[in-house]
Design a protein around this motif. Sequence first.
Motif, mmCIF file in Angstrom:
data_model
loop_
_atom_site.group_PDB
_atom_site.id
_atom_site.type_symbol
_atom_site.label_atom_id
_atom_site.label_comp_id
_atom_site.label_asym_id
_atom_site.label_seq_id
_atom_site.Cartn_x
_atom_site.Cartn_y
_atom_site.Cartn_z
ATOM 1 N N PHE A 1 0.828 -1.202 0.000
ATOM 2 C CA PHE A 1 0.000 0.000 0.000
ATOM 3 C C PHE A 1 0.865 1.255 0.000
ATOM 4 C CE2 PHE A 1 -2.774 -3.206 2.028
ATOM 5 C CZ PHE A 1 -3.783 -3.228 1.069
ATOM 6 N N SER A 2 1.936 1.237 0.803
ATOM 7 C CA SER A 2 2.853 2.379 0.815
ATOM 8 C C SER A 2 3.555 2.507 -0.533
ATOM 9 C CB SER A 2 3.882 2.236 1.941
ATOM 10 O OG SER A 2 3.267 2.390 3.202
ATOM 11 N N SER A 3 3.916 1.379 -1.127
ATOM 12 C CA SER A 3 4.557 1.391 -2.442
ATOM 13 C C SER A 3 3.636 2.008 -3.488
ATOM 14 C CB SER A 3 4.930 -0.041 -2.848
ATOM 15 O OG SER A 3 5.564 -0.055 -4.097
ATOM 16 N N ARG A 4 2.358 1.655 -3.448
ATOM 17 C CA ARG A 4 1.388 2.210 -4.389
ATOM 18 C C ARG A 4 1.244 3.718 -4.182
ATOM 19 N NH1 ARG A 4 -4.782 0.511 -4.159
ATOM 20 N NH2 ARG A 4 -3.871 -1.546 -4.251
ATOM 21 N N ALA A 5 1.181 4.155 -2.925
ATOM 22 C CA ALA A 5 1.041 5.587 -2.630
ATOM 23 C C ALA A 5 2.242 6.375 -3.158
ATOM 24 C CB ALA A 5 0.882 5.791 -1.122
ATOM 25 N N VAL A 6 3.441 5.847 -2.962
ATOM 26 C CA VAL A 6 4.659 6.494 -3.465
ATOM 27 C C VAL A 6 4.627 6.569 -4.993
ATOM 28 C CG1 VAL A 6 7.160 6.174 -3.747
ATOM 29 C CG2 VAL A 6 6.115 5.959 -1.481
ATOM 30 N N ALA A 7 4.222 5.475 -5.630
ATOM 31 C CA ALA A 7 4.152 5.446 -7.098
ATOM 32 C C ALA A 7 3.192 6.519 -7.621
ATOM 33 C CB ALA A 7 3.731 4.064 -7.581
ATOM 34 N N ILE A 8 2.069 6.699 -6.959
ATOM 35 C CA ILE A 8 1.098 7.712 -7.375
ATOM 36 C C ILE A 8 1.700 9.107 -7.232
ATOM 37 C CG2 ILE A 8 -1.104 8.818 -6.768
ATOM 38 C CD1 ILE A 8 -2.091 5.941 -5.994
ATOM 39 N N LEU A 9 2.304 9.387 -6.077
ATOM 40 C CA LEU A 9 2.894 10.715 -5.868
ATOM 41 C C LEU A 9 4.047 10.963 -6.832
ATOM 42 C CD1 LEU A 9 2.812 10.960 -1.975
ATOM 43 C CD2 LEU A 9 1.357 12.168 -3.616
ATOM 44 N N ASP A 10 4.858 9.943 -7.078
ATOM 45 C CA ASP A 10 5.964 10.094 -8.029
ATOM 46 C C ASP A 10 5.428 10.361 -9.433
ATOM 47 O OD1 ASP A 10 7.805 9.758 -5.999
ATOM 48 O OD2 ASP A 10 8.333 7.699 -6.563
ATOM 49 N N HIS A 11 4.346 9.679 -9.792
ATOM 50 C CA HIS A 11 3.740 9.900 -11.108
ATOM 51 C C HIS A 11 3.196 11.330 -11.236
ATOM 52 C CE1 HIS A 11 2.084 8.541 -14.929
ATOM 53 N NE2 HIS A 11 1.019 9.272 -14.638
ATOM 54 N N LEU A 12 2.664 11.859 -10.144
ATOM 55 C CA LEU A 12 2.157 13.230 -10.154
ATOM 56 C C LEU A 12 3.293 14.245 -10.259
ATOM 57 C CD1 LEU A 12 -0.631 13.162 -7.411
ATOM 58 C CD2 LEU A 12 -0.940 13.196 -9.890
ATOM 59 N N PHE B 1 -6.800 9.393 -8.094
ATOM 60 C CA PHE B 1 -5.836 9.498 -9.191
ATOM 61 C C PHE B 1 -6.475 9.057 -10.502
ATOM 62 C CE2 PHE B 1 -2.508 7.558 -11.840
ATOM 63 C CZ PHE B 1 -1.734 8.686 -12.077
ATOM 64 N N GLU B 2 -7.147 7.908 -10.474
ATOM 65 C CA GLU B 2 -7.776 7.376 -11.690
ATOM 66 C C GLU B 2 -8.869 8.297 -12.212
ATOM 67 O OE1 GLU B 2 -8.907 3.436 -10.470
ATOM 68 O OE2 GLU B 2 -6.936 2.610 -11.001
ATOM 69 N N ALA B 3 -9.531 9.022 -11.318
ATOM 70 C CA ALA B 3 -10.597 9.950 -11.719
ATOM 71 C C ALA B 3 -10.055 11.339 -12.079
ATOM 72 C CB ALA B 3 -11.629 10.069 -10.606
ATOM 73 N N GLY B 4 -8.746 11.554 -11.905
ATOM 74 C CA GLY B 4 -8.161 12.859 -12.176
ATOM 75 C C GLY B 4 -8.326 13.847 -11.030
ATOM 76 N N GLU B 5 -8.912 13.391 -9.927
ATOM 77 C CA GLU B 5 -9.199 14.291 -8.806
ATOM 78 C C GLU B 5 -7.946 14.622 -7.991
ATOM 79 O OE1 GLU B 5 -12.173 12.159 -6.658
ATOM 80 O OE2 GLU B 5 -13.685 12.415 -8.222
ATOM 81 N N LEU C 1 -6.493 18.244 -7.226
ATOM 82 C CA LEU C 1 -6.290 18.680 -5.847
ATOM 83 C C LEU C 1 -4.911 19.318 -5.659
ATOM 84 C CD1 LEU C 1 -7.209 18.747 -2.823
ATOM 85 C CD2 LEU C 1 -6.158 16.488 -2.609
ATOM 86 N N VAL C 2 -3.861 18.658 -6.129
ATOM 87 C CA VAL C 2 -2.516 19.213 -5.940
ATOM 88 C C VAL C 2 -2.309 20.467 -6.789
ATOM 89 C CG1 VAL C 2 -1.482 17.050 -5.153
ATOM 90 C CG2 VAL C 2 -1.385 17.635 -7.574
#
Length: 109
Positions: A32-43, A91-95, A99-100
């Motif tokens: 779960f932490s890995s997924r969260a990091v991947a999302i933030l890195d992608h952003l 993230f998938e919805a673009g929200e 937000l950021v």
Amino acid sequence: MSDTNERIADIVNTNDVVLFMKGTPLFPQCGFSSRAVAILDHLGVQYESVDVLQDMEIRQGIKSFSDWPTIPQLYVKGEFVGGSDIMMEMFEAGELQQLVTDAGVASAS
């Protein structure tokens, strides 16, 4: 307010984006932490991370601070956003991108 709550509030309020996670961005200790990091890195945003495995007071305190039982936990501009499932849905919805952007979060460089 307890010392732990004050420490958490200080971290949350002095960083635009904070991820309370298990491990570090370079070495996440759960999926779960890995997924969260991947999302933030992608952003591509700057964010602070807090390894809750290194501090048991923070690990327990963050759960009561947010009234959310699981880790990771994401905060943007002092506001609790959610855990990795909520991050993924947003993230998938673009929200999450919106937000950021709306919060004026700096890009990582």
